[in-house]
Motif scaffolding. Structure first.
Motif, PDB file in Angstrom:
ATOM      1  N   LYS A 101     -27.879  32.617  12.328  1.00  0.00           N
ATOM      2  CA  LYS A 101     -27.097  32.774  11.103  1.00  0.00           C
ATOM      3  C   LYS A 101     -27.945  33.559  10.098  1.00  0.00           C
ATOM      4  CE  LYS A 101     -24.331  28.566  11.590  1.00  0.00           C
ATOM      5  NZ  LYS A 101     -23.872  27.318  10.923  1.00  0.00           N
ATOM      6  N   MET A 102     -27.363  34.608   9.559  1.00  0.00           N
ATOM      7  CA  MET A 102     -28.079  35.439   8.598  1.00  0.00           C
ATOM      8  C   MET A 102     -27.170  35.714   7.416  1.00  0.00           C
ATOM      9  SD  MET A 102     -28.084  38.823  11.002  1.00  0.00           S
ATOM     10  CE  MET A 102     -26.562  39.414  11.783  1.00  0.00           C
ATOM     11  N   ARG A 103     -27.764  35.834   6.251  1.00  0.00           N
ATOM     12  CA  ARG A 103     -26.929  36.014   5.078  1.00  0.00           C
ATOM     13  C   ARG A 103     -27.617  36.856   4.023  1.00  0.00           C
ATOM     14  NH1 ARG A 103     -24.762  31.111   2.877  1.00  0.00           N
ATOM     15  NH2 ARG A 103     -23.816  32.604   1.452  1.00  0.00           N
ATOM     16  N   MET A 104     -26.812  37.436   3.131  1.00  0.00           N
ATOM     17  CA  MET A 104     -27.303  38.003   1.883  1.00  0.00           C
ATOM     18  C   MET A 104     -27.281  36.900   0.838  1.00  0.00           C
ATOM     19  SD  MET A 104     -28.243  41.182   2.141  1.00  0.00           S
ATOM     20  CE  MET A 104     -28.216  41.881   0.487  1.00  0.00           C
ATOM     21  N   SER A 105     -28.233  36.954  -0.073  1.00  0.00           N
ATOM     22  CA  SER A 105     -28.320  35.947  -1.125  1.00  0.00           C
ATOM     23  C   SER A 105     -27.142  36.050  -2.086  1.00  0.00           C
ATOM     24  CB  SER A 105     -29.621  36.112  -1.907  1.00  0.00           C
ATOM     25  OG  SER A 105     -30.736  35.915  -1.076  1.00  0.00           O
ATOM     26  N   ARG A 106     -26.926  34.963  -2.815  1.00  0.00           N
ATOM     27  CA  ARG A 106     -25.920  34.933  -3.868  1.00  0.00           C
ATOM     28  C   ARG A 106     -26.552  34.558  -5.215  1.00  0.00           C
ATOM     29  NH1 ARG A 106     -21.768  31.363  -3.480  1.00  0.00           N
ATOM     30  NH2 ARG A 106     -20.334  32.800  -4.489  1.00  0.00           N
ATOM     31  N   SER A 107     -27.850  34.480  -5.246  1.00  0.00           N
ATOM     32  CA  SER A 107     -28.569  34.264  -6.500  1.00  0.00           C
ATOM     33  C   SER A 107     -29.913  34.953  -6.391  1.00  0.00           C
ATOM     34  CB  SER A 107     -28.741  32.771  -6.784  1.00  0.00           C
ATOM     35  OG  SER A 107     -29.523  32.163  -5.780  1.00  0.00           O
ATOM     36  N   SER A 108     -30.595  35.073  -7.521  1.00  0.00           N
ATOM     37  CA  SER A 108     -31.843  35.829  -7.538  1.00  0.00           C
ATOM     38  C   SER A 108     -32.851  35.124  -8.431  1.00  0.00           C
ATOM     39  CB  SER A 108     -31.582  37.247  -8.051  1.00  0.00           C
ATOM     40  OG  SER A 108     -32.773  38.005  -8.079  1.00  0.00           O
ATOM     41  N   ALA A 109     -34.100  35.117  -8.036  1.00  0.00           N
ATOM     42  CA  ALA A 109     -35.153  34.458  -8.804  1.00  0.00           C
ATOM     43  C   ALA A 109     -35.201  35.009 -10.229  1.00  0.00           C
ATOM     44  CB  ALA A 109     -36.501  34.661  -8.112  1.00  0.00           C
ATOM     45  N   GLY A 110     -35.192  34.102 -11.211  1.00  0.00           N
ATOM     46  CA  GLY A 110     -35.184  34.498 -12.612  1.00  0.00           C
ATOM     47  C   GLY A 110     -33.804  34.677 -13.191  1.00  0.00           C
TER      48      GLY A 110
END
Length: 610
Positions: free
Chosen positions: A52-61
């Motif tokens: 299972k692989m995904r793109m993030s939906r949030s980002s640090a900061g």
């Protein structure tokens, strides 16, 4: 630099003592002119079950949810022999490979054309990469070592600026997925300045400034000299620098008019994007973002809210501590520019005006606590939506809410305890930041009780001003430092904070009317078409405030307007604007006392030991 052959690189890294075979990323830029990159992931020791692989939906900061998955396409997966594997798109940003061997090659095209701290931007001048917006990651493999190879550097004349650890040639490493996602990278022909700061433990920390702009090197050299003063003032607050991973901290600065603008903190770096045409002539203005983001290398990246641990890249964490993590940082970011000599006492008065109005003159602060304001960050922090909200009437930015709270606490500690907010921040650093123990709001209260040796004060402060909506007496507190809090526009007529836009010849109210203002009380709101104000036709040729030039508070005017229910007339009772301004006592015609002079000097003078 010469690009390493992928197969040889894998053989090489296998002999170099990694805890396990790293997941290997490669990113190339054959179509940079059209904002595309090609990403390849070589996954060895693949899980025996479904990948299972995904793109993030949030980002640090960043504290709101984003949809980075929309910008990847041409997703493919193959076996070592080149035979294709079936990929199932289970969700918008989640993909599955059910049948596969132990080694899988995954590739996709990335489109990136938004230069800020959250997204990525690619053109022939640079690749500005925020990792959650750039790289897919493998679920269940988050603890594995990672290696990233940046290709086409010689083609475009680029260098690599990043907090990732340099490994070999154009290859860099990260100890796990969390670290990779927290490591923005700038590939460009940037100009660089670096210097060393001797820490309290006698260890040297290297600070780097990498600036991608049209400026000449002497301009960047001069800016770095200014930045060094800010770094030292921030070190003085805590008494020491953090111990940076690999002994280095890097400022990644990108300056160009088409940039989106932003500042985004990371563990050992910060990404600062400016919309100016160049650094030269804008140095002091830019230092504000630098001061804020660098303060985060203590407050939020190491003095870490428990609610952000671990950071969830599948959707945004909710954090009730942002009034402290961001708001106290907001306070220091501006105040330290006074200590560093870049702003005057009068200029800082304008900054305080904004902070104080945010808590005394917004409906959100009247009804909701700093904690509740912080919780709304999942929607407010650059969150993307197309439908209108009622934020103006129920939300106050935790940046300014927390900043105003920090201002009051600093002044109260100075006047009631002969302490400072620096003392409190240093206590929180020693309690939770330096040992890296994620904190709760209750922990912050404990540190305040410890530094003041007064549990009653700490309990009352948090009850009234953090959990509650009471407000400090800023007029009294500021007077101790020789500042005056007063009405900004006394005696002038005001109908409320109202903006309008011209649409097909109609002047529409643009944005919600604010609770308690004259126009709100009269029933006008967003979308209403203004026809006349005080009998004068409204055509968009002059600012709306012009119609009140001959009026005074208490006057009643008629506003003719139209909406979908027809034509209407509203009787609007004008008022005096509730907005405040802060000015120095000197500019208000007062004479500073010796006590006020000493108080201000102790507060706003440099704390760097020469």
């Amino acid at each position: 630099m010469k690009t390493l052959n992928f197969v040889l690189l894998l053989l090489f890294v296998a002999t170099m003592g990694f805890a396990q075979n790293p997941i290997f990323y490669s990113i190339s830029f054959p179509n940079a002119a059209h904002h595309e990159a090609e990403v390849v992931i070589n996954l060895t020791d693949a899980p025996g079950t479904t990948i299972k692989m995904r793109m993030s939906r949030s980002s640090a900061g960043r504290y709101a949810t984003h949809e980075f998955g929309k910008n990847i396409y041409n997703l493919k997966a193959v076996n070592p022999d080149g035979s294709a594997l079936l990929i199932k798109q289970a969700e918008g940003d989640l993909y599955e490979i059910q049948s596969h061997g132990s080694t899988v090659k995954i590739s996709y095209t990335l489109f990136a054309n938004y230069v800020d701290g959250t997204y990525s931007g690619i053109d022939e001048s640079h690749a500005h990469l925020n990792m959650p917006a750039t790289f897919l990651w493998i679920l269940g493999q988050e603890k594995r070592d990672l290696m990233v190879q940046f290709n086409d550097l010689e083609k475009y004349g680029w260098k690599v600026a990043t907090q990732l650890k340099h490994y070999q040639a154009n290859a860099y490493t990260a100890p796990d997925m969390q670290y990779l996602m927290d490591s923005p990278t700038e590939l460009s022909a940037y100009k660089e300045v670096s210097w060393k700061v001797t820490n309290t433990d006698k260890k040297e920390e290297t600070i780097r400034l990498a600036t991608h702009s049209v400026d000449a090197q002497p301009v960047i050299d001069n800016f770095a000299t200014m930045l060094q003063k800010v770094v030292l003032e921030e070190k003085a607050v805590y008494g020491e620098l953090p111990s940076y991973d690999y002994g280095e901290y890097v400022f990644l600065q990108d300056v160009y008019p088409t940039d989106a603008g932003d500042g985004m903190e990371h563990r050992n770096s910060t990404c600062i994007v400016e919309t100016a045409d160049k650094v030269e002539g804008n140095e002091v203005y830019m230092l504000s973002t630098f001061a804020h983001e660098y303060f985060h290398s203590w407050n939020v990246k190491r003095i870490r809210p428990k609610s952000l641990e671990p950071f969830n890249f599948e959707h945004a964490n909710i954090s009730g501590e942002l009034w402290f993590a961001e708001g106290f940082t907001q306070y220091y970011g501006e105040m330290l520019l006074v200590r560093a000599g870049f702003h005057t006492a009068d200029e800082y008065a304008k900054t305080m005006s904004g902070l104080i109005n945010s808590v005394l003159n917004t409906p959100g602060a009247a009804k909701y606590s700093p904690i509740q304001s912080s919780n709304y960050a999942v929607f407010a922090d650059a969150g993307v939506s197309i439908d209108p909200t009622n934020k103006a009437n129920m939300y106050t930015s935790y940046y300014y809410y927390g900043g105003a709270t920090a201002l009051a606490l600093d002044l109260r500690l100075r006047s009631e305890f002969n302490l400072t907010l620096d003392d409190y921040m240093r206590q929180v650093w020693l309690d939770y930041g330096k040992p890296y123990i994620p904190y709760t709001i209750a922990d912050l209260e404990k540190s305040l009780a410890k530094v003041t040796n007064n549990k009653v004060f700490a309990t009352a402060f948090f009850k009234n001003f953090i959990y509650g909506v009471e407000k400090n007496n800023y007029e009294v507190l500021l007077a101790k430092a020789g500042y005056v809090l007063r009405k900004a526009n006394p005696g002038k007529a005001w109908m409320g904070q109202i903006t309008a836009k011209l649409n097909n010849g109609n002047v529409l109210i643009n944005g919600n009317s604010i609770i308690g203002t004259p126009i709100y009380n009269a029933g006008l709101d967003a979308g209403d078409i203004l026809k006349k104000i005080a009998g004068k036709p409204v055509d968009g040729s002059v600012p709306l405030a012009t119609y009140l030039a001959d009026k005074k508070p208490g006057d009643v005017i008629t506003i003719d307007y139209q909406n979908r229910t027809g034509a209407h007339q509203a009787q609007v009772t004008l008022a005096e604007s509730p907005l405040f301004e802060v000015v120095t006592a000197e500019s208000a015609g007062q004479t500073l006392t010796k006590e006020q002079q000493d108080f201000r000097a102790k507060w706003l003078s440099s704390k760097v030991k020469q």
